[in-house]
Design a protein around this motif. Structure first.
Motif, PDB file in Angstrom:
ATOM      1  N   ARG A   6       0.837  -1.199   0.000  1.00  0.00           N
ATOM      2  CA  ARG A   6       0.000   0.000   0.000  1.00  0.00           C
ATOM      3  C   ARG A   6       0.869   1.245   0.000  1.00  0.00           C
ATOM      4  O   ARG A   6       2.036   1.212   0.398  1.00  0.00           O
ATOM      5  CB  ARG A   6      -0.908   0.024   1.236  1.00  0.00           C
ATOM      6  N   VAL A   7       0.279   2.335  -0.458  1.00  0.00           N
ATOM      7  CA  VAL A   7       0.908   3.645  -0.317  1.00  0.00           C
ATOM      8  C   VAL A   7       0.131   4.414   0.745  1.00  0.00           C
ATOM      9  O   VAL A   7      -1.080   4.227   0.910  1.00  0.00           O
ATOM     10  CB  VAL A   7       0.928   4.420  -1.649  1.00  0.00           C
ATOM     11  N   ASP A   8       0.834   5.269   1.482  1.00  0.00           N
ATOM     12  CA  ASP A   8       0.173   6.007   2.569  1.00  0.00           C
ATOM     13  C   ASP A   8      -0.949   6.892   2.038  1.00  0.00           C
ATOM     14  O   ASP A   8      -2.060   6.901   2.580  1.00  0.00           O
ATOM     15  CB  ASP A   8       1.208   6.846   3.327  1.00  0.00           C
ATOM     16  N   PHE A   9      -0.632   7.645   0.963  1.00  0.00           N
ATOM     17  CA  PHE A   9      -1.639   8.524   0.361  1.00  0.00           C
ATOM     18  C   PHE A   9      -1.489   8.483  -1.153  1.00  0.00           C
ATOM     19  O   PHE A   9      -0.404   8.252  -1.681  1.00  0.00           O
ATOM     20  CB  PHE A   9      -1.461   9.968   0.856  1.00  0.00           C
ATOM     21  N   LEU A  10      -2.610   8.716  -1.829  1.00  0.00           N
ATOM     22  CA  LEU A  10      -2.607   8.743  -3.288  1.00  0.00           C
ATOM     23  C   LEU A  10      -3.399   9.950  -3.752  1.00  0.00           C
ATOM     24  O   LEU A  10      -4.545  10.153  -3.327  1.00  0.00           O
ATOM     25  CB  LEU A  10      -3.232   7.466  -3.848  1.00  0.00           C
ATOM     26  N   LEU A  11      -2.786  10.737  -4.616  1.00  0.00           N
ATOM     27  CA  LEU A  11      -3.480  11.873  -5.220  1.00  0.00           C
ATOM     28  C   LEU A  11      -4.098  11.408  -6.528  1.00  0.00           C
ATOM     29  O   LEU A  11      -3.422  10.810  -7.376  1.00  0.00           O
ATOM     30  CB  LEU A  11      -2.502  13.016  -5.484  1.00  0.00           C
ATOM     31  N   VAL A  12      -5.399  11.662  -6.677  1.00  0.00           N
ATOM     32  CA  VAL A  12      -6.110  11.275  -7.899  1.00  0.00           C
ATOM     33  C   VAL A  12      -6.781  12.508  -8.488  1.00  0.00           C
ATOM     34  O   VAL A  12      -7.034  13.497  -7.796  1.00  0.00           O
ATOM     35  CB  VAL A  12      -7.159  10.185  -7.609  1.00  0.00           C
ATOM     36  N   ASP A  13      -7.090  12.417  -9.800  1.00  0.00           N
ATOM     37  CA  ASP A  13      -7.772  13.540 -10.439  1.00  0.00           C
ATOM     38  C   ASP A  13      -9.282  13.369 -10.317  1.00  0.00           C
ATOM     39  O   ASP A  13      -9.771  12.455  -9.633  1.00  0.00           O
ATOM     40  CB  ASP A  13      -7.333  13.688 -11.896  1.00  0.00           C
ATOM     41  N   ALA A  14     -10.028  14.200 -11.028  1.00  0.00           N
ATOM     42  CA  ALA A  14     -11.495  14.167 -10.926  1.00  0.00           C
ATOM     43  C   ALA A  14     -12.080  12.855 -11.430  1.00  0.00           C
ATOM     44  O   ALA A  14     -13.192  12.478 -11.039  1.00  0.00           O
ATOM     45  CB  ALA A  14     -12.085  15.349 -11.693  1.00  0.00           C
ATOM     46  N   ALA A  15     -11.347  12.148 -12.286  1.00  0.00           N
ATOM     47  CA  ALA A  15     -11.818  10.862 -12.813  1.00  0.00           C
ATOM     48  C   ALA A  15     -11.251   9.684 -12.024  1.00  0.00           C
ATOM     49  O   ALA A  15     -11.340   8.538 -12.485  1.00  0.00           O
ATOM     50  CB  ALA A  15     -11.437  10.734 -14.282  1.00  0.00           C
ATOM     51  N   SER A  16     -10.685   9.959 -10.862  1.00  0.00           N
ATOM     52  CA  SER A  16     -10.092   8.942  -9.980  1.00  0.00           C
ATOM     53  C   SER A  16      -8.881   8.251 -10.585  1.00  0.00           C
ATOM     54  O   SER A  16      -8.523   7.140 -10.167  1.00  0.00           O
ATOM     55  CB  SER A  16     -11.143   7.887  -9.577  1.00  0.00           C
ATOM     56  N   ARG A  17      -8.247   8.894 -11.544  1.00  0.00           N
ATOM     57  CA  ARG A  17      -7.011   8.341 -12.098  1.00  0.00           C
ATOM     58  C   ARG A  17      -5.857   8.660 -11.149  1.00  0.00           C
ATOM     59  O   ARG A  17      -5.712   9.807 -10.708  1.00  0.00           O
ATOM     60  CB  ARG A  17      -6.733   8.920 -13.483  1.00  0.00           C
ATOM     61  N   PRO A  18      -5.013   7.659 -10.830  1.00  0.00           N
ATOM     62  CA  PRO A  18      -3.892   7.913  -9.914  1.00  0.00           C
ATOM     63  C   PRO A  18      -2.856   8.838 -10.532  1.00  0.00           C
ATOM     64  O   PRO A  18      -2.466   8.658 -11.687  1.00  0.00           O
ATOM     65  CB  PRO A  18      -3.327   6.515  -9.654  1.00  0.00           C
ATOM     66  N   LEU A  19      -2.411   9.822  -9.764  1.00  0.00           N
ATOM     67  CA  LEU A  19      -1.434  10.796 -10.245  1.00  0.00           C
ATOM     68  C   LEU A  19      -0.101  10.666  -9.515  1.00  0.00           C
ATOM     69  O   LEU A  19       0.949  10.510 -10.139  1.00  0.00           O
ATOM     70  CB  LEU A  19      -1.975  12.215 -10.072  1.00  0.00           C
ATOM     71  N   HIS A  20      -0.159  10.753  -8.182  1.00  0.00           N
ATOM     72  CA  HIS A  20       1.064  10.729  -7.384  1.00  0.00           C
ATOM     73  C   HIS A  20       0.813   9.962  -6.081  1.00  0.00           C
ATOM     74  O   HIS A  20      -0.211  10.173  -5.422  1.00  0.00           O
ATOM     75  CB  HIS A  20       1.532  12.149  -7.037  1.00  0.00           C
ATOM     76  N   ALA A  21       1.762   9.113  -5.734  1.00  0.00           N
ATOM     77  CA  ALA A  21       1.732   8.442  -4.438  1.00  0.00           C
ATOM     78  C   ALA A  21       2.568   9.249  -3.454  1.00  0.00           C
ATOM     79  O   ALA A  21       3.616   9.794  -3.809  1.00  0.00           O
ATOM     80  CB  ALA A  21       2.285   7.028  -4.559  1.00  0.00           C
ATOM     81  N   ILE A  22       2.099   9.348  -2.238  1.00  0.00           N
ATOM     82  CA  ILE A  22       2.819  10.076  -1.195  1.00  0.00           C
ATOM     83  C   ILE A  22       3.117   9.111  -0.054  1.00  0.00           C
ATOM     84  O   ILE A  22       2.204   8.511   0.522  1.00  0.00           O
ATOM     85  CB  ILE A  22       1.992  11.266  -0.669  1.00  0.00           C
ATOM     86  N   GLU A  23       4.392   8.958   0.252  1.00  0.00           N
ATOM     87  CA  GLU A  23       4.810   8.121   1.371  1.00  0.00           C
ATOM     88  C   GLU A  23       5.222   9.029   2.534  1.00  0.00           C
ATOM     89  O   GLU A  23       6.029   9.936   2.379  1.00  0.00           O
ATOM     90  CB  GLU A  23       5.989   7.234   0.973  1.00  0.00           C
ATOM     91  N   PHE A  24       4.611   8.761   3.674  1.00  0.00           N
ATOM     92  CA  PHE A  24       4.888   9.546   4.868  1.00  0.00           C
ATOM     93  C   PHE A  24       6.023   8.886   5.648  1.00  0.00           C
ATOM     94  O   PHE A  24       5.865   7.770   6.154  1.00  0.00           O
ATOM     95  CB  PHE A  24       3.627   9.654   5.721  1.00  0.00           C
ATOM     96  N   GLN A  25       7.130   9.574   5.738  1.00  0.00           N
ATOM     97  CA  GLN A  25       8.300   9.042   6.434  1.00  0.00           C
ATOM     98  C   GLN A  25       8.255   9.490   7.891  1.00  0.00           C
ATOM     99  O   GLN A  25       8.859  10.470   8.277  1.00  0.00           O
ATOM    100  CB  GLN A  25       9.604   9.511   5.755  1.00  0.00           C
ATOM    101  N   GLY A  26       7.494   8.754   8.692  1.00  0.00           N
ATOM    102  CA  GLY A  26       7.397   9.086  10.100  1.00  0.00           C
ATOM    103  C   GLY A  26       8.569   8.543  10.886  1.00  0.00           C
ATOM    104  O   GLY A  26       9.498   7.928  10.340  1.00  0.00           O
ATOM    105  N   THR A  27       8.543   8.747  12.180  1.00  0.00           N
ATOM    106  CA  THR A  27       9.616   8.237  13.034  1.00  0.00           C
ATOM    107  C   THR A  27       9.564   6.717  13.034  1.00  0.00           C
ATOM    108  O   THR A  27       8.514   6.090  13.170  1.00  0.00           O
ATOM    109  CB  THR A  27       9.436   8.751  14.469  1.00  0.00           C
ATOM    110  N   GLY A  28      10.728   6.099  12.844  1.00  0.00           N
ATOM    111  CA  GLY A  28      10.790   4.642  12.810  1.00  0.00           C
ATOM    112  C   GLY A  28      10.397   4.036  11.486  1.00  0.00           C
ATOM    113  O   GLY A  28      10.269   2.815  11.388  1.00  0.00           O
ATOM    114  N   HIS A  29      10.190   4.874  10.471  1.00  0.00           N
ATOM    115  CA  HIS A  29       9.763   4.337   9.175  1.00  0.00           C
ATOM    116  C   HIS A  29      10.838   3.450   8.564  1.00  0.00           C
ATOM    117  O   HIS A  29      10.531   2.413   7.960  1.00  0.00           O
ATOM    118  CB  HIS A  29       9.436   5.483   8.217  1.00  0.00           C
ATOM    119  N   HIS A  30      12.089   3.836   8.689  1.00  0.00           N
ATOM    120  CA  HIS A  30      13.179   3.101   8.034  1.00  0.00           C
ATOM    121  C   HIS A  30      13.684   1.970   8.928  1.00  0.00           C
ATOM    122  O   HIS A  30      14.876   1.832   9.158  1.00  0.00           O
ATOM    123  CB  HIS A  30      14.320   4.050   7.670  1.00  0.00           C
ATOM    124  N   GLN A  31      12.807   1.148   9.392  1.00  0.00           N
ATOM    125  CA  GLN A  31      13.174  -0.005  10.192  1.00  0.00           C
ATOM    126  C   GLN A  31      12.957  -1.278   9.398  1.00  0.00           C
ATOM    127  O   GLN A  31      12.060  -1.362   8.568  1.00  0.00           O
ATOM    128  CB  GLN A  31      12.334  -0.055  11.485  1.00  0.00           C
TER     129      GLN A  31
END
Length: 219
Positions: free
Chosen positions: A149-174
């Motif tokens: 899964r991706v943390d967040f996904l930006l889609v347009d008005a037609a629900s087409r995927p545009l950009h995935a956003i990964e949130f690098q929180g504390t402890g993410h790189h474990q």
């Protein structure tokens, strides 16, 4: 004493000849019997060994399981069907839990406000399965990303995927997080979907600048 025996005693050479013939016949008979015994033993040993092999590997040992699999025997493990799953669920307790943790909730709120200002026709979706937005004729490749899964996904008005956003929180790189991110990033790149990382320390202004750049690039 019989006449025949007396005749043989009177002729020693004839007695020796009779004895020699008798000894030869005895040796021949013994050899034939031994050969027959060897033949029976040779026929019996393979059957005995096969029986021992089947008995030794007919249980749950690894070798027995491998042989059964190679022969195409059905696996003892059976995945539950819908009725089994319903029975399992009826016997369990469930509780609801939040889709996002607190930092992720704050980021989603920032994304919503920024999109309303910078890209009103875009929407942010949370915890999106890659199997829902990516397709591949390569079954093995699809299975490699299907459950990710991706943390967040930006889609347009037609629900087409545009950009995935990964949130690098504390402890993410474990653990293997970096390797998993690399798999997701490459699969998204090959599908023409952008990939952006936002760190836990990024300010709302920095998040706004990131979204603005994405929007300008799309335009």
């Amino acid at each position: 004493m019989p006449h025949e025996i007396i005749a043989l005693i009177d002729k020693p050479w004839l007695l020796l000849a009779v004895l020699a013939v008798g000894a030869g016949l005895g040796m021949l008979t013994e050899r034939l019997a031994e050969k027959a015994n060897k033949t029976r033993r040779k026929a019996w040993w393979p059957t005995r060994n096969r029986s021992k092999f089947r008995a030794r590997n007919s249980g749950n040992g690894a070798l027995g399981a491998e042989i059964a699999a190679l022969k195409g025997a059905p696996s003892a493990r059976r995945f539950p069907d819908a009725s089994d799953q319903l029975r399992i669920v009826l016997g369990a307790q469930f509780r609801a839990r939040p889709l996002l943790n607190k930092p992720e909730q704050r980021l989603l709120a920032h994304l919503d406000r920024t999109l309303a200002r910078e890209a009103p026709d875009w929407r942010a979706m949370a915890q999106v399965s890659l199997g829902e937005i990516l397709a591949s004729e390569d079954r093995e490749a699809f299975l490699a990303i299907n459950s990710k899964r991706v943390d967040f996904l930006l889609v347009d008005a037609a629900s087409r995927p545009l950009h995935a956003i990964e949130f690098q929180g504390t402890g993410h790189h474990q653990g293997s997080a970096a390797a998993r991110d690399a798999v997701k990033r490459e699969a998204l790149r090959r599908a023409g979907i952008g990939y952006v990382e936002i760190a836990s320390g990024d300010t709302p202004a920095e998040i706004g600048a990131t979204i603005r750049k994405l929007r300008e690039k799309a335009s």
